[in-house]
Design an enzyme around this catalytic site. Sequence first.
Site, PDB file in Angstrom:
ATOM      1  N   HIS A 169       0.826  -1.206   0.000  1.00  0.00           N
ATOM      2  CA  HIS A 169       0.000   0.000   0.000  1.00  0.00           C
ATOM      3  C   HIS A 169       0.866   1.264   0.000  1.00  0.00           C
ATOM      4  CE1 HIS A 169      -3.447   2.577   1.366  1.00  0.00           C
ATOM      5  NE2 HIS A 169      -2.459   3.256   1.954  1.00  0.00           N
ATOM      6  N   GLU A 170       1.828   1.322   0.898  1.00  0.00           N
ATOM      7  CA  GLU A 170       2.647   2.531   1.007  1.00  0.00           C
ATOM      8  C   GLU A 170       3.502   2.752  -0.237  1.00  0.00           C
ATOM      9  OE1 GLU A 170       1.996   4.630   3.254  1.00  0.00           O
ATOM     10  OE2 GLU A 170       0.748   3.304   4.476  1.00  0.00           O
ATOM     11  N   HIS A 173       1.706   4.824  -2.690  1.00  0.00           N
ATOM     12  CA  HIS A 173       1.854   6.267  -2.443  1.00  0.00           C
ATOM     13  C   HIS A 173       3.195   6.771  -2.964  1.00  0.00           C
ATOM     14  CE1 HIS A 173      -1.789   6.570  -0.239  1.00  0.00           C
ATOM     15  NE2 HIS A 173      -1.380   5.954   0.853  1.00  0.00           N
ATOM     16  N   HIS A 179      -5.363   7.360  -2.062  1.00  0.00           N
ATOM     17  CA  HIS A 179      -6.293   6.357  -1.553  1.00  0.00           C
ATOM     18  C   HIS A 179      -7.468   6.129  -2.490  1.00  0.00           C
ATOM     19  CE1 HIS A 179      -4.716   7.228   2.720  1.00  0.00           C
ATOM     20  NE2 HIS A 179      -4.174   6.118   2.258  1.00  0.00           N
TER      21      HIS A 179
END
Length: 216
Positions: A169-170, A173, A179
């Site tokens: 997930h990170e 980014h 998101h």
Amino acid sequence: MNVTGSLDSNTVNQMMKPRCGVADFVNGTKQNHHKHNHKSGFHTVGHYQFYFPGPRRWSKSRLTYRFDSSAPVPASLNLRSVIQQSFNRWAQVSHFTFQEVAENLDADIVIGFHRGSHGDGENNRFDGPQGVFAHAFAPTVGDCHFDAEERWSINPGQYELDLESVAVHEIGHLLGLSHESGKPDSIMYDYFEYGKIKRELTADDIQGIRVLYGLQ
């Protein structure tokens, strides 16, 4: 979630879930969760979202990374192996390659475990167990931090966080994605759950990274 106008059980349950520390922007307005924020926003294309202005993205496809933690990292987490596998998931669906370099060398991305205030400003301090579990900054800042006070695991029990799921997930980014609040199955969904494993990129995640970098 349904808007009820009252603090019902569904709302409380959602608020109690661990969450990524990158704040959301809706129609240009920052939506703070807990007391964390981020310096940039995003615009929406399809079901995935990008940081802007620009949008924010890397101008090169070969990215280096290194580790730099101010808190101890348990050997049982196999940090280097987990992070490498997490990068590989994005490399398989994009034009990126990722290479670890020594801790004393410059790198595009710096990954570490930290507690409380750790140099990102008071608005980005970690809050201990529960609440915010990690945050990462959009291109080309390249910082990715995990809250060392969370209970991390590579095979999570009921009250533990899966390190690889959060790392994937990170990294999204770090590459420029924000998101996806409307797709709970997406890697880029902002909330997570203890004891859960979610490591596979969905169609929305893949389409987002490919559109952002002109790969389709």
